[in-house]
Design a protein around this motif. Structure first.
Motif, short mmCIF file in Angstrom:
data_model
loop_
_atom_site.label_atom_id
_atom_site.label_comp_id
_atom_site.label_asym_id
_atom_site.label_seq_id
_atom_site.Cartn_x
_atom_site.Cartn_y
_atom_site.Cartn_z
N ILE A 1 0.86 -1.18 0.00
CA ILE A 1 0.00 0.00 0.00
C ILE A 1 0.90 1.23 0.00
O ILE A 1 1.74 1.39 0.88
CB ILE A 1 -0.92 0.02 1.24
CG1 ILE A 1 -1.75 -1.26 1.33
CG2 ILE A 1 -1.78 1.26 1.28
CD1 ILE A 1 -2.76 -1.46 0.25
N GLY A 2 0.73 2.10 -0.98
CA GLY A 2 1.58 3.28 -1.07
C GLY A 2 1.16 4.39 -0.13
O GLY A 2 0.15 4.30 0.58
N GLY A 3 1.94 5.45 -0.12
CA GLY A 3 1.62 6.63 0.66
C GLY A 3 1.85 6.50 2.14
O GLY A 3 1.20 7.17 2.93
N PHE A 4 2.75 5.66 2.54
CA PHE A 4 3.04 5.37 3.95
C PHE A 4 1.77 5.28 4.78
O PHE A 4 1.35 6.23 5.44
CB PHE A 4 4.02 6.36 4.57
CG PHE A 4 4.41 5.95 5.97
CD1 PHE A 4 5.21 4.85 6.17
CD2 PHE A 4 3.92 6.62 7.06
CE1 PHE A 4 5.56 4.43 7.46
CE2 PHE A 4 4.24 6.22 8.36
CZ PHE A 4 5.07 5.12 8.54
N ALA A 5 1.15 4.13 4.72
CA ALA A 5 -0.12 3.89 5.42
C ALA A 5 0.10 3.45 6.87
O ALA A 5 -0.85 3.07 7.54
CB ALA A 5 -0.94 2.85 4.66
N LEU B 1 -9.06 -5.74 5.44
CA LEU B 1 -8.03 -4.73 5.68
C LEU B 1 -7.67 -4.01 4.39
O LEU B 1 -7.51 -2.79 4.36
CB LEU B 1 -6.79 -5.35 6.32
CG LEU B 1 -5.61 -4.42 6.56
CD1 LEU B 1 -6.01 -3.21 7.41
CD2 LEU B 1 -4.46 -5.17 7.20
N GLU B 2 -7.56 -4.76 3.31
CA GLU B 2 -7.23 -4.15 2.03
C GLU B 2 -8.30 -3.14 1.61
O GLU B 2 -7.98 -2.04 1.15
CB GLU B 2 -7.06 -5.23 0.96
CG GLU B 2 -6.42 -4.72 -0.29
CD GLU B 2 -5.85 -5.84 -1.14
OE1 GLU B 2 -6.15 -5.83 -2.35
OE2 GLU B 2 -5.12 -6.69 -0.62
N ALA B 3 -9.55 -3.48 1.81
CA ALA B 3 -10.65 -2.56 1.48
C ALA B 3 -10.58 -1.31 2.36
O ALA B 3 -10.79 -0.19 1.88
CB ALA B 3 -11.99 -3.26 1.63
N PHE B 4 -10.28 -1.50 3.64
CA PHE B 4 -10.16 -0.37 4.56
C PHE B 4 -9.05 0.58 4.11
O PHE B 4 -9.22 1.79 4.05
CB PHE B 4 -9.89 -0.89 5.98
CG PHE B 4 -9.77 0.18 7.02
CD1 PHE B 4 -10.89 0.77 7.58
CD2 PHE B 4 -8.52 0.58 7.47
CE1 PHE B 4 -10.78 1.75 8.55
CE2 PHE B 4 -8.39 1.57 8.44
CZ PHE B 4 -9.53 2.16 8.98
N LEU B 5 -7.89 0.01 3.77
CA LEU B 5 -6.75 0.81 3.34
C LEU B 5 -7.01 1.48 1.99
O LEU B 5 -6.69 2.66 1.80
CB LEU B 5 -5.49 -0.05 3.27
CG LEU B 5 -4.92 -0.49 4.61
CD1 LEU B 5 -3.89 -1.61 4.42
CD2 LEU B 5 -4.29 0.69 5.35
N GLY C 1 -8.88 4.59 2.11
CA GLY C 1 -8.23 5.72 2.76
C GLY C 1 -8.07 5.57 4.26
O GLY C 1 -7.52 6.45 4.92
N GLY C 2 -8.56 4.48 4.83
CA GLY C 2 -8.42 4.26 6.27
C GLY C 2 -6.96 4.08 6.66
O GLY C 2 -6.20 3.43 5.95
N ARG C 3 -6.58 4.68 7.79
CA ARG C 3 -5.20 4.58 8.26
C ARG C 3 -5.12 4.31 9.76
O ARG C 3 -4.11 3.81 10.23
CB ARG C 3 -4.41 5.86 7.95
CG ARG C 3 -4.25 6.14 6.46
CD ARG C 3 -3.43 5.08 5.78
NE ARG C 3 -3.19 5.33 4.37
CZ ARG C 3 -3.88 4.78 3.39
NH1 ARG C 3 -4.87 3.96 3.63
NH2 ARG C 3 -3.57 5.04 2.13
N LYS C 4 -6.16 4.63 10.49
CA LYS C 4 -6.13 4.50 11.95
C LYS C 4 -6.41 3.05 12.35
O LYS C 4 -7.48 2.51 12.05
CB LYS C 4 -7.12 5.44 12.60
CG LYS C 4 -6.73 6.89 12.45
CD LYS C 4 -7.59 7.77 13.31
CE LYS C 4 -7.08 9.19 13.26
NZ LYS C 4 -6.24 9.52 14.38
N ILE C 5 -5.46 2.46 13.03
CA ILE C 5 -5.54 1.05 13.39
C ILE C 5 -6.74 0.76 14.28
O ILE C 5 -7.45 -0.23 14.09
CB ILE C 5 -4.20 0.56 13.99
CG1 ILE C 5 -4.10 -0.94 13.96
CG2 ILE C 5 -3.97 1.14 15.37
CD1 ILE C 5 -2.69 -1.47 14.21
N ASP C 6 -7.02 1.65 15.24
CA ASP C 6 -8.15 1.39 16.13
C ASP C 6 -9.48 1.59 15.42
O ASP C 6 -10.48 0.96 15.78
CB ASP C 6 -8.06 2.20 17.43
CG ASP C 6 -7.67 3.64 17.23
OD1 ASP C 6 -7.39 4.05 16.09
OD2 ASP C 6 -7.65 4.37 18.23
#
Length: 171
Positions: free
Chosen positions: A54-58, A127-131, A134-139
């Motif tokens: 995943i690019g853009g430092f996720a 997780l892939e769909a979340f990322l 645009g999702g980035r927050k683990i919680d």
């Protein structure tokens, strides 16, 4: 730490990642190191190295994504390289509480430690769909799933991370 690779910084004569590997190795069948820089140096530790897809430092979720893709096992534990004091029974305690949940997360007091977790590999697509969305927050990702927080109050210091060179020198 001023842009240096934390995992390779020396602590008590060894890189921090080596301390993490020593603690984690007896607890698991396979270790995969997620590294986006210094892969050749990390490879010297004799483990498989994978970078983020995943690019853009996720952040940590991108590392978990890479680990879930690469893992051979149905359960994946994630730990950071800057926390060299992790519990010797981390995986067994997380596993004991996982049950019907999708993720087991370490917790001390009221503080969850989301990068110390046992995750079912079948969450990869989720997780892939979340990322990708645009999702980035683990919680935020965890909160959309069935998860359990596992108390480690008896080992609160085990989850300390070393974020600065000054903290490293004090250890």
């Amino acid at each position: 730490m001023g842009g240096v690779d934390k995992g390779l910084q020396p602590l008590r004569g060894k890189p921090m990642v080596e301390h993490v590997l020593a603690r984690l190795s007896p607890q698991v069948d396979e270790i995969i190191i997620n590294a986006n820089q210094n892969a050749a140096t990390y490879a010297k530790f004799g483990r498989r190295i994978v970078g983020d897809d995943i690019g853009g430092f996720a952040g940590p979720l991108a590392g978990l994504h890479a680990g879930l893709k690469a893992a051979a096992n149905p359960l994946v534990v994630t730990v950071p390289c800057d926390s060299p004091f992790l519990p010797a029974d981390l995986v067994s305690r997380l596993h004991a509480e996982l049950r019907d949940n999708q993720i087991a997360v370490a917790k001390t007091g009221q503080q969850a430690h989301p990068v110390f977790a046992l995750v079912k590999k079948d969450l990869l697509e989720n997780l892939e769909a979340f990322l990708t969305g645009g999702g980035r927050k683990i919680d935020a990702w965890y909160s959309s799933l069935r998860y359990v927080e596992v108390p480690f109050d008896d080992e609160a210091d085990a989850f300390r991370n070393i974020n600065t060179l000054e903290e490293l020198k004090r250890e």
